[in-house]
Each structure stands twice: as structure tokens, then as C-alpha cells.
Design a protein around this motif. Structure first.
Motif, PDB file in Angstrom:
ATOM      1  N   UNK A  80      33.817  27.106  57.968  1.00 54.65           N
ATOM      2  CA  UNK A  80      35.166  28.222  58.381  1.00 54.65           C
ATOM      3  C   UNK A  80      35.037  28.412  59.587  1.00 54.65           C
ATOM      4  N   UNK A  81      33.949  28.216  59.570  1.00 52.09           N
ATOM      5  CA  UNK A  81      33.008  29.334  61.122  1.00 52.09           C
ATOM      6  C   UNK A  81      32.096  27.719  62.067  1.00 52.09           C
ATOM      7  N   UNK A  82      31.652  27.330  62.049  1.00 52.71           N
ATOM      8  CA  UNK A  82      31.188  26.428  62.510  1.00 52.71           C
ATOM      9  C   UNK A  82      30.993  25.002  62.385  1.00 52.71           C
TER      10      UNK A  82
ATOM     11  N   UNK B  16      40.457  21.543  64.523  1.00 53.56           N
ATOM     12  CA  UNK B  16      41.624  21.203  63.325  1.00 53.56           C
ATOM     13  C   UNK B  16      40.826  22.651  62.089  1.00 53.56           C
ATOM     14  N   UNK B  17      39.268  21.144  61.872  1.00 49.59           N
ATOM     15  CA  UNK B  17      38.936  21.291  60.662  1.00 49.59           C
ATOM     16  C   UNK B  17      38.346  22.933  59.834  1.00 49.59           C
ATOM     17  N   UNK B  18      37.393  24.383  61.174  1.00 46.19           N
ATOM     18  CA  UNK B  18      37.834  24.816  61.100  1.00 46.19           C
ATOM     19  C   UNK B  18      38.966  25.619  60.410  1.00 46.19           C
TER      20      UNK B  18
ATOM     21  N   UNK C  37      25.217  28.246  47.083  1.00 42.49           N
ATOM     22  CA  UNK C  37      25.062  27.038  48.100  1.00 42.49           C
ATOM     23  C   UNK C  37      26.323  26.205  48.067  1.00 42.49           C
ATOM     24  N   UNK C  38      26.761  26.291  47.299  1.00 41.45           N
ATOM     25  CA  UNK C  38      28.201  25.972  47.714  1.00 41.45           C
ATOM     26  C   UNK C  38      29.340  27.196  48.261  1.00 41.45           C
ATOM     27  N   UNK C  39      28.853  28.450  47.925  1.00 42.96           N
ATOM     28  CA  UNK C  39      29.953  29.375  48.357  1.00 42.96           C
ATOM     29  C   UNK C  39      29.493  29.178  50.382  1.00 42.96           C
ATOM     30  N   UNK C  40      28.358  28.175  50.558  1.00 47.77           N
ATOM     31  CA  UNK C  40      27.801  28.914  51.943  1.00 47.77           C
ATOM     32  C   UNK C  40      28.560  27.382  52.720  1.00 47.77           C
ATOM     33  N   UNK C  41      28.245  26.815  51.709  1.00 47.04           N
ATOM     34  CA  UNK C  41      29.238  24.955  52.764  1.00 47.04           C
ATOM     35  C   UNK C  41      30.275  25.174  52.619  1.00 47.04           C
ATOM     36  N   UNK C  42      30.822  26.097  52.133  1.00 43.67           N
ATOM     37  CA  UNK C  42      32.776  26.166  52.326  1.00 43.67           C
ATOM     38  C   UNK C  42      32.956  27.052  53.660  1.00 43.67           C
ATOM     39  N   UNK C  43      32.177  28.156  53.672  1.00 41.95           N
ATOM     40  CA  UNK C  43      32.024  29.078  54.416  1.00 41.95           C
ATOM     41  C   UNK C  43      31.597  28.755  55.584  1.00 41.95           C
ATOM     42  N   UNK C  44      30.504  27.850  56.141  1.00 48.88           N
ATOM     43  CA  UNK C  44      30.288  27.284  56.745  1.00 48.88           C
ATOM     44  C   UNK C  44      31.163  26.242  57.690  1.00 48.88           C
TER      45      UNK C  44
ATOM     46  N   UNK D 279      40.311  27.426  56.921  1.00 55.77           N
ATOM     47  CA  UNK D 279      40.136  29.085  56.987  1.00 55.77           C
ATOM     48  C   UNK D 279      41.579  29.107  56.276  1.00 55.77           C
ATOM     49  N   UNK D 280      42.477  28.661  56.308  1.00 58.47           N
ATOM     50  CA  UNK D 280      43.985  28.188  55.381  1.00 58.47           C
ATOM     51  C   UNK D 280      43.662  28.254  54.222  1.00 58.47           C
TER      52      UNK D 280
END
Length: 425
Positions: free
Chosen positions: A342-344, A403-405, A333-340, A409-410
């Protein structure tokens, strides 16, 4: 009369005004910053020293010397120091940090002529009595023995070693390290570190002219530098090659999780924007990690993330303790929240809430003159100026979801994050 049926009017925070200090440079190289404000006859004086360069062969010196400053001087025992401070209703404490250590005195102005000489004695004549040193080592070893039974402590120690390497930031004491503490080494360390050229004095409260004159006289020409200058440069971080660390504890009911990575520090232009991103993820009670892993899944009582900033660099980290049977699910779930992130895009209402929280927290933290001095310390020891807070306010107010996305990703590559788990997995 106040109409208590109506909520107070809300207003946007345009800017945050900070009280700035007056600087006095003493002839012995010590810098004195003065924050004069308030009606109460009270002052807080801080003597802040840069830690000497970390020595892996004698890793406890910075901490031990600072902790034992009040354990006796050539003329006063530890109990006599405590009695003298307590008699005047003052409060004295010593604090050790990775980069700086300090002595802090809270006292009424009228008692400064009696309390300041005690501090001067501590900074000039501490002797680190052998009996007190043996007691210190014994107590610290007992505390270490207890703390290393706790999963969260073990996880933090392993995470710091992985991210910061064999530096003062990654070091974690072991039982045998206390055997490297010797009184002669501590005296040499003390004389080199606790001298005026390595000291910044910050005085805040109701600072009258006679108060400032007394502090200047006591810690000006009467305080003399030693023969050896203080060398305070710390080595650069040395992150480990391995990214995953698991310590199995079969009887554990909870597993401690630490996840993070080296990132930029406060001096980087992206830092304030990264603070916003971190707040969205796990920087306050309404964060995404709390909403998911605590409120929705019920895996933990609390989870949070943060940014650490040092002169050598910074780090992003998140920490929690979850039920041992749901550890893998929590990490997923932590990974999911971090990846979100980067995309949404972060929705406008959520971003508005974060903005209000961050600006409100900063404004709310300025409750007295001591708080203004604390804000100054944050930028001064990072080599920054007050425009840092202007940029912080502007960033929080105007940052966009786009900017947050880009930031996510950076800086947030979960596959390259260090992951530490203690318990079951």
C-alpha cells in the motif's frame, strides 16, 4: 544440430490464442459446445448442471446426489456401471462444486456407442439405493471425523463460514447433517436438477461428425425435461460481524492461519489487476509471502494467497500452517507484507518477473484441447466472453506499480480482514 551450450532465445508473449467452440442448441434446451482438435481418437464429454438453490434444512443434497449418481440405476448396479466403463478402457467421474456439478467421461471414439448409453442411463434412471446411501453416509461421517482433527481443515471451515455466511459457499457439514439425507428427497432433487434444460454439454478432443451426431441423438430429443424447472439461483454472501476467530488446541505443534476478505469477482474491471497484485503477494513460489515467511523466517514450509470468484462475488484469502510458537510473529509479518504493498512501489524487476510468470503459466496451461475447454468454462459460467483473456493479457503486460498501490489501498485493509487461527496463538 542444436547448440546445447546456448540458452534458447526468449521472446515476449504478445497474445494468447484460444480455440473457440462451436455451439449446438438442442431442442430440449441443452447447449452443446464442441472443441474439435487433436489426432488421437479420444474425446472428453462433460455434462455440467447448475446446483439447485441451497436449502439450509437439507444442506447435503447437491453434494450427495452428485456423488451417488454412479451408485446404481433402475437397470444397473454400481459395480455393473463400473464394469461396463472399465471394459472399454473409458474413465467416468462425478465432481461437485459450489455452483455446478458435473459428470465427465473420457473414452475412445470407437467405444462411444457402448459408453454413452451408460451415461444416459445415469442421467435418466439413477435410483440411489438405500443400501448404498447408508454406506455413503457412514463413509462420509468417518471422513469428517478424521478431517476435523486437522487444524487446516478447521481453519478453512471457520473462514468460509465467516466470509460467506449461511450459504452453500460457507456451509461445512456436521455429523448430524447426514441424518437429514433421505432417499425420497434425493430422488426429487435429482429429477429437478439433472434435466437437459439445466445442462451444458462440452465435448472436446477429436470430434468427428459421427461422434457429434451420436451425442446429439442420445442427449437431444430422447432426453426429456421434467415437470419442475431447475431453480439454481444461490443467495448472496452474508459475511459475519466478528473478524477474529481463534480455536485453541493446546497440544498443537503447528497453527493454521487463514486470513482474507470478500472482494470483487471475475466480472469486475479490476479483477485481472487484482490477480497481479495477489501474485506479487502470495500467488506463486517466488512471492513476497514465501520469500519472507518461508525463506527468510523459516516459519512454514509453504504459504500462499488466492482469489475465489463466484457469481455472487469473490474473496481474497491466504493460508499457511506455521510453528505454534511463531504464530503471532507470522501474522505480524503477513500484515507487514500487505501494508508494504500500500505504500511502496513494486520494483520493475519484480514486476517483470511476475508478468513473465503469469503469462507463461497461462500459455503453459494450454497443453491440449481439454485445456482450451477448461479456459472456456471459466468464462462461460461467469457470464463472460473471450475478450476477458485479451484484457487479462493486456493488464498483465501493462499494469504499473502505481496502479498496484492504488489497488492495495482499495482492497487490502488488514484491520478489516477476517482472521482465523487454529492451534496456539
Amino acid at each position: 544440430m542444436i547448440n546445447r551450450k546456448s540458452a534458447p532465445e526468449s521472446r515476449a508473449i504478445d497474445n494468447i490464442k484460444l480455440i473457440k467452440p462451436e455451439l449446438t442448441e438442442l431442442g430440449n434446451g441443452c447447449k452443446l459446445f464442441c472443441f474439435n482438435s487433436g489426432d488421437q481418437e479420444l474425446v472428453r464429454i462433460e455434462w455440467i448442471f447448475g446446483n439447485l438453490t441451497f436449502d439450509p434444512a437439507k444442506p447435503l443434497l447437491n453434494m450427495a446426489v452428485n456423488t451417488m449418481l454412479t451408485d446404481g440405476t433402475s437397470s444397473l448396479t454400481a459395480s455393473e456401471i463400473a464394469d461396463k466403463i472399465d471394459f472399454y478402457g473409458a474413465f467416468l467421474q462425478v465432481d461437485y462444486g459450489y455452483e455446478n456439478s458435473q459428470v465427465t467421461l473420457y473414452t475412445l471414439n470407437k467405444h462411444l456407442p457402448k459408453t454413452l448409453p451408460v451415461i444416459a442411463d445415469i442421467l435418466n434412471n439413477s435410483v440411489f439405493p438405500q443400501k448404498e446411501l447408508e454406506t455413503f453416509k457412514r463413509n462420509q461421517q468417518q471422513k469428517l471425523q478424521v478431517s476435523t482433527q486437522k487444524n487446516d481443515i478447521l481453519a478453512r471451515r471457520a473462514f468460509n463460514r465467516a466470509v460467506y455466511g449461511a450459504t452453500i459457499f460457507g456451509y461445512a457439514a456436521e455429523m448430524e447433517d447426514y441424518q437429514t439425507l433421505h432417499r425420497d428427497d434425493m430422488l426429487v432433487h435429482y429429477k429437478q436438477m439433472y434435466q437437459p434444460s439445466n445442462c451444458t454439454i462440452i465435448i472436446s478432443g477429436k470430434v468427428e461428425s459421427q461422434t457429434l451426431a451420436l451425442v446429439t441423438d442420445t442427449f437431444g430429443n430422447k432426453w426429456i425435461n421434467g415437470a419442475d424447472p431447475a431453480i439454481t439461483t444461490q443467495p448472496q454472501f452474508k459475511p459475519a460481524a466478528d473478524l477474529f476467530y481463534f480455536t485453541e488446541r493446546p497440544e498443537a505443534l503447528q497453527s493454521a492461519i487463514r486470513i482474507g476478505t470478500p472482494v470483487i469477482n471475475r466480472s469486475h474491471p479490476d479483477f485481472q489487476s487484482l490477480q497481479v497484485l495477489n501474485t506479487v503477494l502470495g500467488g506463486y513460489f517466488g512471492s513476497r509471502l514465501m520469500a519472507n515467511i518461508r525463506e527468510d523466517k523459516g516459519y512454514t514450509y509453504g504459504i500462499g494467497s488466492g482469489l475465489a470468484s463466484f457469481k455472487q462475488g469473490g474473496a481474497f484469502f491466504l493460508a499457511t500452517e506455521v510453528g505454534a510458537d511463531v504464530c503471532k510473529a507470522a501474522v505480524a509479518e503477513i500484515e507487514k507484507e500487505i501494508n508494504l504493498l500500500k505504500t511502496e512501489p513494486v520494483p520493475d524487476d519484480e514486476l517483470s518477473l511476475v508478468r513473465n510468470y503469469m503469462l507463461g503459466s497461462t500459455l503453459g496451461s494450454l497443453e491440449n484441447i481439454f485445456s482450451h475447454a477448461d479456459k472456456f468454462k471459466t468464462i462461460y459460467f461467469a457470464g463472460l466472453d473471450y475478450d476477458y483473456y485479451d484484457r487479462y493479457t493486456d493488464t498483465v503486460k501493462n499494469i504499473t506499480s502505481e496502479k498496484l498501490i492504488k489497488l492495495a489501498n482499495t482492497y487490502f485493509n488488514f484491520d478489516q480482514f477476517y482472521k482465523v487461527i487454529v492451534g496456539k496463538y
